[in-house]
Write a protein that holds these residues in place. Structure first.
Motif, PDB file in Angstrom:
ATOM      1  N   MET A  33       0.810  -1.225   0.000  1.00  0.00           N
ATOM      2  CA  MET A  33       0.000   0.000   0.000  1.00  0.00           C
ATOM      3  C   MET A  33       0.845   1.278   0.000  1.00  0.00           C
ATOM      4  O   MET A  33       0.374   2.344  -0.344  1.00  0.00           O
ATOM      5  CB  MET A  33      -0.954   0.029   1.205  1.00  0.00           C
ATOM      6  CG  MET A  33      -2.114  -0.914   1.071  1.00  0.00           C
ATOM      7  SD  MET A  33      -3.021  -0.806  -0.492  1.00  0.00           S
ATOM      8  CE  MET A  33      -2.480  -2.317  -1.307  1.00  0.00           C
ATOM      9  N   MET A  34       2.123   1.197   0.409  1.00  0.00           N
ATOM     10  CA  MET A  34       2.954   2.398   0.448  1.00  0.00           C
ATOM     11  C   MET A  34       3.495   2.791  -0.930  1.00  0.00           C
ATOM     12  O   MET A  34       3.950   3.911  -1.092  1.00  0.00           O
ATOM     13  CB  MET A  34       4.140   2.219   1.396  1.00  0.00           C
ATOM     14  CG  MET A  34       3.844   2.147   2.879  1.00  0.00           C
ATOM     15  SD  MET A  34       2.173   2.291   3.422  1.00  0.00           S
ATOM     16  CE  MET A  34       2.212   1.102   4.743  1.00  0.00           C
ATOM     17  N   GLY A  35       3.476   1.866  -1.899  1.00  0.00           N
ATOM     18  CA  GLY A  35       4.103   2.268  -3.152  1.00  0.00           C
ATOM     19  C   GLY A  35       3.558   1.628  -4.420  1.00  0.00           C
ATOM     20  O   GLY A  35       3.872   2.082  -5.514  1.00  0.00           O
ATOM     21  N   HIS A  36       2.739   0.590  -4.276  1.00  0.00           N
ATOM     22  CA  HIS A  36       2.300  -0.181  -5.436  1.00  0.00           C
ATOM     23  C   HIS A  36       1.661   0.696  -6.520  1.00  0.00           C
ATOM     24  O   HIS A  36       0.813   1.530  -6.234  1.00  0.00           O
ATOM     25  CB  HIS A  36       1.299  -1.252  -4.974  1.00  0.00           C
ATOM     26  CG  HIS A  36       0.807  -2.140  -6.079  1.00  0.00           C
ATOM     27  ND1 HIS A  36       1.645  -2.900  -6.861  1.00  0.00           N
ATOM     28  CD2 HIS A  36      -0.447  -2.375  -6.533  1.00  0.00           C
ATOM     29  CE1 HIS A  36       0.925  -3.574  -7.751  1.00  0.00           C
ATOM     30  NE2 HIS A  36      -0.343  -3.261  -7.568  1.00  0.00           N
ATOM     31  N   GLY A  37       2.122   0.496  -7.742  1.00  0.00           N
ATOM     32  CA  GLY A  37       1.498   1.176  -8.883  1.00  0.00           C
ATOM     33  C   GLY A  37       1.957   2.604  -9.095  1.00  0.00           C
ATOM     34  O   GLY A  37       1.391   3.306  -9.935  1.00  0.00           O
ATOM     35  N   TYR A  38       2.955   3.044  -8.347  1.00  0.00           N
ATOM     36  CA  TYR A  38       3.404   4.433  -8.499  1.00  0.00           C
ATOM     37  C   TYR A  38       4.919   4.495  -8.402  1.00  0.00           C
ATOM     38  O   TYR A  38       5.507   3.926  -7.491  1.00  0.00           O
ATOM     39  CB  TYR A  38       2.787   5.318  -7.409  1.00  0.00           C
ATOM     40  CG  TYR A  38       3.360   6.724  -7.394  1.00  0.00           C
ATOM     41  CD1 TYR A  38       3.086   7.596  -8.442  1.00  0.00           C
ATOM     42  CD2 TYR A  38       4.180   7.164  -6.358  1.00  0.00           C
ATOM     43  CE1 TYR A  38       3.632   8.880  -8.453  1.00  0.00           C
ATOM     44  CE2 TYR A  38       4.718   8.442  -6.353  1.00  0.00           C
ATOM     45  CZ  TYR A  38       4.439   9.288  -7.413  1.00  0.00           C
ATOM     46  OH  TYR A  38       4.969  10.554  -7.421  1.00  0.00           O
ATOM     47  N   ALA A  90      -7.694   7.942 -15.033  1.00  0.00           N
ATOM     48  CA  ALA A  90      -6.690   8.973 -14.769  1.00  0.00           C
ATOM     49  C   ALA A  90      -5.694   8.394 -13.762  1.00  0.00           C
ATOM     50  O   ALA A  90      -5.976   7.360 -13.142  1.00  0.00           O
ATOM     51  CB  ALA A  90      -7.377  10.221 -14.230  1.00  0.00           C
ATOM     52  N   PRO A  91      -4.529   9.031 -13.587  1.00  0.00           N
ATOM     53  CA  PRO A  91      -3.465   8.397 -12.785  1.00  0.00           C
ATOM     54  C   PRO A  91      -3.869   8.035 -11.355  1.00  0.00           C
ATOM     55  O   PRO A  91      -3.623   6.905 -10.914  1.00  0.00           O
ATOM     56  CB  PRO A  91      -2.354   9.455 -12.782  1.00  0.00           C
ATOM     57  CG  PRO A  91      -2.584  10.248 -14.027  1.00  0.00           C
ATOM     58  CD  PRO A  91      -4.076  10.281 -14.219  1.00  0.00           C
ATOM     59  N   ASN A  92      -4.485   8.941 -10.608  1.00  0.00           N
ATOM     60  CA  ASN A  92      -4.810   8.631  -9.208  1.00  0.00           C
ATOM     61  C   ASN A  92      -5.768   7.449  -9.118  1.00  0.00           C
ATOM     62  O   ASN A  92      -5.602   6.560  -8.277  1.00  0.00           O
ATOM     63  CB  ASN A  92      -5.414   9.843  -8.498  1.00  0.00           C
ATOM     64  CG  ASN A  92      -4.443  11.000  -8.430  1.00  0.00           C
ATOM     65  OD1 ASN A  92      -4.544  11.949  -9.201  1.00  0.00           O
ATOM     66  ND2 ASN A  92      -3.457  10.900  -7.546  1.00  0.00           N
ATOM     67  N   GLN A  93      -6.759   7.434 -10.010  1.00  0.00           N
ATOM     68  CA  GLN A  93      -7.738   6.351  -9.989  1.00  0.00           C
ATOM     69  C   GLN A  93      -7.077   5.027 -10.379  1.00  0.00           C
ATOM     70  O   GLN A  93      -7.398   3.977  -9.815  1.00  0.00           O
ATOM     71  CB  GLN A  93      -8.896   6.659 -10.955  1.00  0.00           C
ATOM     72  CG  GLN A  93      -9.776   7.825 -10.503  1.00  0.00           C
ATOM     73  CD  GLN A  93      -9.276   9.176 -11.004  1.00  0.00           C
ATOM     74  OE1 GLN A  93      -8.080   9.430 -11.086  1.00  0.00           O
ATOM     75  NE2 GLN A  93     -10.211  10.070 -11.317  1.00  0.00           N
ATOM     76  N   GLU A  94      -6.140   5.083 -11.344  1.00  0.00           N
ATOM     77  CA  GLU A  94      -5.482   3.833 -11.761  1.00  0.00           C
ATOM     78  C   GLU A  94      -4.620   3.254 -10.636  1.00  0.00           C
ATOM     79  O   GLU A  94      -4.607   2.048 -10.418  1.00  0.00           O
ATOM     80  CB  GLU A  94      -4.622   4.061 -13.012  1.00  0.00           C
ATOM     81  CG  GLU A  94      -5.470   4.217 -14.259  1.00  0.00           C
ATOM     82  CD  GLU A  94      -4.752   3.792 -15.532  1.00  0.00           C
ATOM     83  OE1 GLU A  94      -3.513   3.935 -15.583  1.00  0.00           O
ATOM     84  OE2 GLU A  94      -5.440   3.330 -16.456  1.00  0.00           O
ATOM     85  N   ILE A  95      -3.912   4.128  -9.911  1.00  0.00           N
ATOM     86  CA  ILE A  95      -3.089   3.637  -8.794  1.00  0.00           C
ATOM     87  C   ILE A  95      -4.013   3.050  -7.728  1.00  0.00           C
ATOM     88  O   ILE A  95      -3.776   1.960  -7.191  1.00  0.00           O
ATOM     89  CB  ILE A  95      -2.213   4.753  -8.188  1.00  0.00           C
ATOM     90  CG1 ILE A  95      -1.309   5.388  -9.255  1.00  0.00           C
ATOM     91  CG2 ILE A  95      -1.349   4.202  -7.049  1.00  0.00           C
ATOM     92  CD1 ILE A  95      -0.679   6.704  -8.819  1.00  0.00           C
ATOM     93  N   LEU A  96      -5.083   3.789  -7.426  1.00  0.00           N
ATOM     94  CA  LEU A  96      -6.054   3.293  -6.442  1.00  0.00           C
ATOM     95  C   LEU A  96      -6.587   1.919  -6.852  1.00  0.00           C
ATOM     96  O   LEU A  96      -6.640   0.989  -6.032  1.00  0.00           O
ATOM     97  CB  LEU A  96      -7.217   4.293  -6.310  1.00  0.00           C
ATOM     98  CG  LEU A  96      -8.419   3.798  -5.505  1.00  0.00           C
ATOM     99  CD1 LEU A  96      -8.048   3.585  -4.039  1.00  0.00           C
ATOM    100  CD2 LEU A  96      -9.595   4.776  -5.625  1.00  0.00           C
ATOM    101  N   GLU A  97      -6.959   1.781  -8.120  1.00  0.00           N
ATOM    102  CA  GLU A  97      -7.533   0.518  -8.594  1.00  0.00           C
ATOM    103  C   GLU A  97      -6.507  -0.616  -8.496  1.00  0.00           C
ATOM    104  O   GLU A  97      -6.851  -1.739  -8.109  1.00  0.00           O
ATOM    105  CB  GLU A  97      -8.071   0.700 -10.029  1.00  0.00           C
ATOM    106  CG  GLU A  97      -9.336   1.584 -10.024  1.00  0.00           C
ATOM    107  CD  GLU A  97      -9.766   2.094 -11.398  1.00  0.00           C
ATOM    108  OE1 GLU A  97      -9.066   1.825 -12.396  1.00  0.00           O
ATOM    109  OE2 GLU A  97     -10.820   2.770 -11.459  1.00  0.00           O
ATOM    110  N   ASP A  98      -5.245  -0.316  -8.817  1.00  0.00           N
ATOM    111  CA  ASP A  98      -4.189  -1.334  -8.659  1.00  0.00           C
ATOM    112  C   ASP A  98      -4.090  -1.776  -7.201  1.00  0.00           C
ATOM    113  O   ASP A  98      -3.942  -2.958  -6.892  1.00  0.00           O
ATOM    114  CB  ASP A  98      -2.827  -0.776  -9.092  1.00  0.00           C
ATOM    115  CG  ASP A  98      -2.707  -0.651 -10.608  1.00  0.00           C
ATOM    116  OD1 ASP A  98      -3.586  -1.176 -11.318  1.00  0.00           O
ATOM    117  OD2 ASP A  98      -1.733  -0.013 -11.075  1.00  0.00           O
ATOM    118  N   ARG A  99      -4.163  -0.804  -6.295  1.00  0.00           N
ATOM    119  CA  ARG A  99      -4.005  -1.150  -4.869  1.00  0.00           C
ATOM    120  C   ARG A  99      -5.219  -1.892  -4.330  1.00  0.00           C
ATOM    121  O   ARG A  99      -5.091  -2.786  -3.495  1.00  0.00           O
ATOM    122  CB  ARG A  99      -3.704   0.118  -4.058  1.00  0.00           C
ATOM    123  CG  ARG A  99      -2.324   0.660  -4.424  1.00  0.00           C
ATOM    124  CD  ARG A  99      -1.851   1.814  -3.592  1.00  0.00           C
ATOM    125  NE  ARG A  99      -0.629   2.349  -4.200  1.00  0.00           N
ATOM    126  CZ  ARG A  99       0.054   3.389  -3.744  1.00  0.00           C
ATOM    127  NH1 ARG A  99      -0.357   4.016  -2.651  1.00  0.00           N
ATOM    128  NH2 ARG A  99       1.138   3.796  -4.367  1.00  0.00           N
TER     129      ARG A  99
END
Ligand SMILES: *Cc1c(COP(=O)(O)O)cnc(C)c1O
Length: 435
Positions: A33-38, A90-99
């Motif tokens: 959760m601290m870094g996945h997808g970003y 969009a980027p924030n949503q994609e990172i959220l979805e990955d997490r």
């Protein structure tokens, strides 16, 4: 070139492959959760992802634009491989979805502006005219209403069964649903579960539902609203569900300061929903997505603490002479429910019902006397909340149906937060004295 500009030819600018394993050991969700997808390298080294406030994304070339649109419109499978327009993603949503995918062991996830948007878009993506939805009962009132009132406008009907139904009972329900679909000229398009049910905490046997759906050879997804126990205490994809649904407003958001929702599952189940979300909108906004990423960093800590607190509070309440009973998953009385719990759940959660001796008047005196716990609906926040379902969240449910669902006048619903457990017990003690 100003100081903060990074030389794009420097090796520091190269995105680093993400570490998901160390010495063969898969990293746990709470670590990821601290870094996945970003990758900070892609955003000026910013440790946290910036909030991307943009409605549209510049294409590197016209050919890229065409390729991205082929993905968005389904002309090419697999979706867009670059960002296009913020209604799609969009980027924030994609990172959220990955997490979010990480927590449920899902291949793909989609975020929405509310839990209800997630549920409505999901159902609309799968239901065609004259289809039948099979669902467990009780459902969250708005979910039940969407099936019974909104989808009904398009000739979609439903068959429901009580949470706790056995394999044989579920088999019979599916048979009835198939017959109903044949008669209407449609199909059984979805089995939709909610477990535990609100506010009684009755559990659905997901494994039995999976076995029944397979035996009946139904080609439809099993979706489940996992808001009450997920993502920490129940992972329904492991028990055979295909799609897991959340109101992120509750435990995942966890601070009673945002409204959002999500679904997760295999890509093949997500794709039709993604296409409809592209058309209708309803994606979570970038600011809320960012807040949810912050929330996900502490979701395990918060839920663990709330769960420990609930166990202590329920221990106290169970022995109190003014308490008639508790609908708490840590103190199940029924062997069938205990068996489902043992197979499906990793923890008892922190939302439960408290049955007081008496009725509405006693509940109201108790609620009005609480000093720490806030009198509000919703659940899963850092603060303890209490409400009276029969006169609040379930007021619109017909009295007969309320009784059927076990929503009695002496039932108070409590969601325990992360305060000090002894302070909470002292609060409940003085409120019970006022009854
Ligand atoms: C709150 C809730 C919903 C609806 O979610 P919103 O985020 O309020 O739209 C759906 N299901 C359950 C179980 C809930 O508790």
């Amino acid at each position: 070139m100003s100081d903060h500009d990074i030389d794009p030819t420097s090796p520091r600018m190269a995105p680093k492959p993400e570490v998901t394993k160390i010495a063969g050991r898969e990293l746990k969700p709470s670590t990821l959760m601290m870094g996945h997808g970003y990758d900070p390298v892609l955003s000026e080294g910013s440790l946290k992802p910036p909030i991307f406030l943009t409605s549209t994304f510049a294409f590197p070339s016209a050919a890229d634009g065409k390729r991205h649109f082929e993905g968005i419109t389904g002309k090419r499978p697999g979706g867009a491989d670059g960002l296009v327009y913020s209604r799609f993603n969009a980027p924030n949503q994609e990172i959220l979805e990955d997490r979010l995918s990480v927590w449920d062991g899902a291949e793909d996830a989609l975020s929405f502006s509310s839990g209800m948007t997630a549920i409505c878009v999901l159902m609309l993506a799968y239901a065609s005219q004259n289809d039948v939805i099979v669902h467990s009962g009780p459902l969250y009132a708005a979910s039940e209403g969407f099936v019974a009132k909104v989808l009904a406008k398009f000739g979609v009907t439903y068959v429901d069964f009580p949470a706790g139904a056995t394999r044989e009972e579920i088999d019979a329900v599916l048979e009835k649903a198939q017959a109903q679909a044949d008669e209407q000229g449609g199909k059984v398009c979805m089995v939709y579960l909610e477990s535990p049910g609100n506010p009684t905490n009755a559990l659905v046997d997901i494994e039995a539902v999976r076995a029944s759906v397979d035996a009946a050879q139904l080609d439809c997804p099993i979706a489940i609203d996992n808001t009450f126990l997920g993502p920490l205490w129940q992972r329904p994809l492991d028990q055979g569900a295909d799609i897991v649904v959340y109101s992120l407003t509750k435990y995942v958001g966890g601070h009673s300061d945002l409204v959002a929702g999500s679904i997760a599952g295999a890509k093949k189940w997500m794709d039709p929903v993604r296409m409809l979300r592209n058309t209708m909108g309803g994606i979570c906004d970038p600011n809320t997505a960012w807040m949810l990423m912050r929330s996900l960093e502490t979701v395990e800590l918060r839920m663990s603490r709330a769960g420990d607190n609930a166990a202590k509070v329920c221990d106290y309440l169970a022995k109190h002479p003014k308490v008639e009973g508790l609908g708490y998953l840590g103190m199940i009385k029924d062997a069938r429910q205990q068996d489902i719990y043992d197979r499906h759940c990793k923890g008892a959660g922190s939302t439960f019902s408290l049955l007081l001796k008496g009725g509405e008047a006693e509940c109201f005196r108790f609620l009005d006397a609480l000093k720490i716990a806030k009198l509000a609906v919703s659940l899963g926040g850092t603060e303890t909340l209490a409400s009276h379902p029969a006169s609040m969240t379930h007021l619109s449910v017909a009295e007969g149906r309320r009784a059927e669902l076990g929503i009695s006048d002496n039932l108070v619903r409590i969601s325990i937060g992360i305060e000090d457990a002894d302070d909470l017990i002292a609060d409940f003690e003085q409120a019970l004295e006022a009854v």
